[in-house]
Every structure is written in structure tokens, then in C-alpha cells.
Design an enzyme around this catalytic site. Sequence first.
Site, mmCIF file in Angstrom:
data_model
loop_
_atom_site.group_PDB
_atom_site.id
_atom_site.type_symbol
_atom_site.label_atom_id
_atom_site.label_comp_id
_atom_site.label_asym_id
_atom_site.label_seq_id
_atom_site.Cartn_x
_atom_site.Cartn_y
_atom_site.Cartn_z
ATOM 1 N N GLU A 136 0.824 -1.216 0.000
ATOM 2 C CA GLU A 136 0.000 0.000 0.000
ATOM 3 C C GLU A 136 0.856 1.264 0.000
ATOM 4 O O GLU A 136 0.511 2.251 -0.661
ATOM 5 C CB GLU A 136 -0.976 -0.007 1.180
ATOM 6 C CG GLU A 136 -1.960 -1.162 1.198
ATOM 7 C CD GLU A 136 -2.685 -1.409 -0.119
ATOM 8 O OE1 GLU A 136 -2.935 -0.456 -0.883
ATOM 9 O OE2 GLU A 136 -3.011 -2.579 -0.397
ATOM 10 N N HIS A 139 1.896 2.107 -3.421
ATOM 11 C CA HIS A 139 0.847 2.832 -4.161
ATOM 12 C C HIS A 139 0.950 4.339 -3.942
ATOM 13 O O HIS A 139 0.696 5.120 -4.861
ATOM 14 C CB HIS A 139 -0.550 2.368 -3.735
ATOM 15 C CG HIS A 139 -1.053 1.171 -4.465
ATOM 16 N ND1 HIS A 139 -1.271 1.150 -5.826
ATOM 17 C CD2 HIS A 139 -1.390 -0.063 -4.012
ATOM 18 C CE1 HIS A 139 -1.720 -0.037 -6.178
ATOM 19 N NE2 HIS A 139 -1.801 -0.793 -5.103
#
EC number: 3.5.1.88
Length: 165
Positions: A136, A139
Site C-alpha cells: 500500500e 501505491h
Amino acid sequence: MAILEIKKYPDEVLKKKAETISEINGDLQKLIDNMIETMYNANGIGLAAPQVGVLKRLIVVDTSPREQNQSLIVLINPEITDSEGEILSEEGCLSLPGFTTRLKRKERVIVKGLDRNGKEIEIEATGLLARALQHEIDHLDGILLIDKISPLKRELFRKKFKTKK
């Protein structure tokens, strides 16, 4: 709360770097709630704000089995401050539906950030949680799973999913 649209590769927003969050307000709390609902609705274990089209440094993660008590983590402006070891494991992404690959990640990470109330927190993670946090946070920097695979695998991915370079 609302279920948000998860952006799919090759949407350009997924390649952009997210901005640091400077103010925790009602709009951010609503985004957090919507991201949590979206992640659970998609049967995901993590979601970053850029995946729902918002270029802010915000992630939500929950690696607990669905039938157990949820161990939801909300991190604002997360950063990895320490890591060690390496482990190879299968990984997928809600923005790359139908695609999984084996990928090396750090086995243990320490991540610092703010919780949804602005309180500083530090998480030491191993296993699936360490992998999800790294994924994450990638990202937030515009890095996708396919950016970490070999050129040959990337070309096979593009052919299978009919995308251009």
C-alpha cells in the site's frame, strides 16, 4: 458511507505520487470510512487513497480473517522507517484484477504514521501485514506490483491484459 470506484491499471492516477496530508478534517474522515467500506466490499486486505482516485498519503489495511475480529489499521502519511530480511510470496492487487505474482518483500518492517485522529503511531509488522503495508505504501509513491516484476513478466502481463507500454 459509500463504496468508491477502485481505479484499475492503466489508469494514470495509479502512477502518480500522493501528497502529504496536512489537515485531518471531516472530509478526510469520510474518505477513510469510504475506503474501509470499499476495501471490505472488494474482499481486499488493503487499499491506498490513489486506488480510489485521491492523491493523498492514506492507507487502510486489515489482514485478519473475515470471520475473526477485524484488526483494521488506518495510516495517514505512513513511512517505512526500518526493515529486515526478505521473503518471497504470492501477491495480488485490487487495481490489477486477475493478476498475481511471486514477489520479494521485506520480511519485517517498522512503519510510522498518524492514526485517523492524528495521533502518532508505530507498527512493527511481519508476514502478511508487513507485505500489505509495503504494497500500500508503494501505491502512495505511484509504484505498482507490475513495476517490481521482471521485464519478461511485465511484457507477458501486457499481452495478457492487452495494455500498452
